[in-house]
Design an enzyme around this catalytic site. Structure first.
Site, PDB file in Angstrom:
ATOM      1  NE  ARG A 178       9.586   5.868   8.678  1.00 12.39           N
ATOM      2  CZ  ARG A 178       8.642   5.724   7.760  1.00 12.39           C
ATOM      3  NH1 ARG A 178       8.762   4.808   6.812  1.00 12.39           N
ATOM      4  NH2 ARG A 178       7.581   6.501   7.763  1.00 12.39           N
ATOM      5  N   PRO A 214       0.796  -1.221   0.000  1.00  6.69           N
ATOM      6  CG  PRO A 214      -0.060  -1.031   2.159  1.00  6.69           C
ATOM      7  CD  PRO A 214       0.629  -1.992   1.237  1.00  6.69           C
ATOM      8  CG  ASN A 215      -0.200   4.349   1.286  1.00  3.96           C
ATOM      9  OD1 ASN A 215      -1.199   4.816   0.759  1.00  3.96           O
ATOM     10  ND2 ASN A 215      -0.197   3.899   2.530  1.00  3.96           N
ATOM     11  CD  GLU A 270      10.715  -7.595   5.537  1.00  4.22           C
ATOM     12  OE1 GLU A 270      10.117  -6.702   6.162  1.00  4.22           O
ATOM     13  OE2 GLU A 270      11.146  -8.639   6.081  1.00  4.22           O
ATOM     14  CE1 TYR A 320       8.560   5.023   2.559  1.00  9.98           C
ATOM     15  CE2 TYR A 320       7.324   7.046   2.891  1.00  9.98           C
ATOM     16  CZ  TYR A 320       7.655   5.760   3.284  1.00  9.98           C
ATOM     17  OH  TYR A 320       7.076   5.222   4.406  1.00  9.98           O
ATOM     18  NE  ARG A 357       3.336   7.834   1.392  1.00 12.39           N
ATOM     19  CZ  ARG A 357       3.757   6.735   2.013  1.00 12.39           C
ATOM     20  NH1 ARG A 357       4.201   5.710   1.325  1.00 12.39           N
ATOM     21  NH2 ARG A 357       3.734   6.665   3.316  1.00 12.39           N
ATOM     22  CG  HIS A 412      11.027  -2.388   4.586  1.00 12.06           C
ATOM     23  ND1 HIS A 412       9.666  -2.302   4.497  1.00 12.06           N
ATOM     24  CD2 HIS A 412      11.325  -3.602   5.103  1.00 12.06           C
ATOM     25  CE1 HIS A 412       9.147  -3.428   4.971  1.00 12.06           C
ATOM     26  NE2 HIS A 412      10.120  -4.229   5.327  1.00 12.06           N
ATOM     27  CG  ASN A 451       8.375  -1.974   0.218  1.00 14.20           C
ATOM     28  OD1 ASN A 451       7.801  -2.040   1.300  1.00 14.20           O
ATOM     29  ND2 ASN A 451       9.026  -0.895  -0.180  1.00 14.20           N
ATOM     30  CB  ALA A 486       1.351  -0.090   6.230  1.00 15.58           C
TER      31      ALA A 486
END
Length: 145
Positions: A107, A10-11, A98, A23, A18, A100, A74, A77
């Site tokens: 974070r 998502p996103n 995986e 990012y 954004r 990110h 990835n 969330a």
């Protein structure tokens, strides 16, 4: 010819639009172009992005009938929330990395736990878009044996 499925959660469709301080400015289409240019010779890349958890699970389930040699994911969330995606990845039993873009461990505390990390060959975090290229290299080495 090895096939690698690159799954984005998502996103990630908003890459380049954004939180560029986290990012970067590369959008999802540019990411796919970069990966195509940096994939090992003969490796076929398949891309999938969704903002809907059920669609992600269904796409992973499709690997049972149409397998690939490796997965880069990835989960965004869903990394921190989705046992269902974890279970789907376990069910298909395909080597995965995986990724990110940000360093999730630098974070918020709720981002420090991943439901995917312990079933992954490798976890690449905090390297920006380059992390996907590292993931391709990692899978390529794994597939060569």
């Amino acid at each position: 010819m090895p096939k690698v499925l690159i799954l984005n959660g998502p996103n990630l469709n908003l890459l380049g639009r954004r939180e560029s301080d986290i990012y970067g400015s590369t959008n999802l289409n540019d990411l796919e172009t970069i990966l195509g240019s940096n994939s090992p010779q003969g490796m076929q890349l398949i891309f999938f992005q969704t903002n809907h958890e059920g669609e992600m699970i269904e796409r992973i389930h499709q690997l049972m009938d149409t397998p690939v040699d490796g997965v880069i994911i990835n989960p965004a969330a869903w990394t921190h929330t989705s046992l269902a995606i974890r279970d789907a990845l376990i069910a298909v039993s395909i080597p995965l990395v995986e990724v990110h873009i940000s360093n999730i461990h630098a974070r918020e505390a709720f981002r420090h736990h991943s439901y995917v990390s312990d079933i992954a060959l490798a976890v690449i975090a905090g390297c920006g878009i380059q992390g996907y290229v590292f993931a391709l290299e990692t899978l390529n080495q794994q597939l060569k044996g």
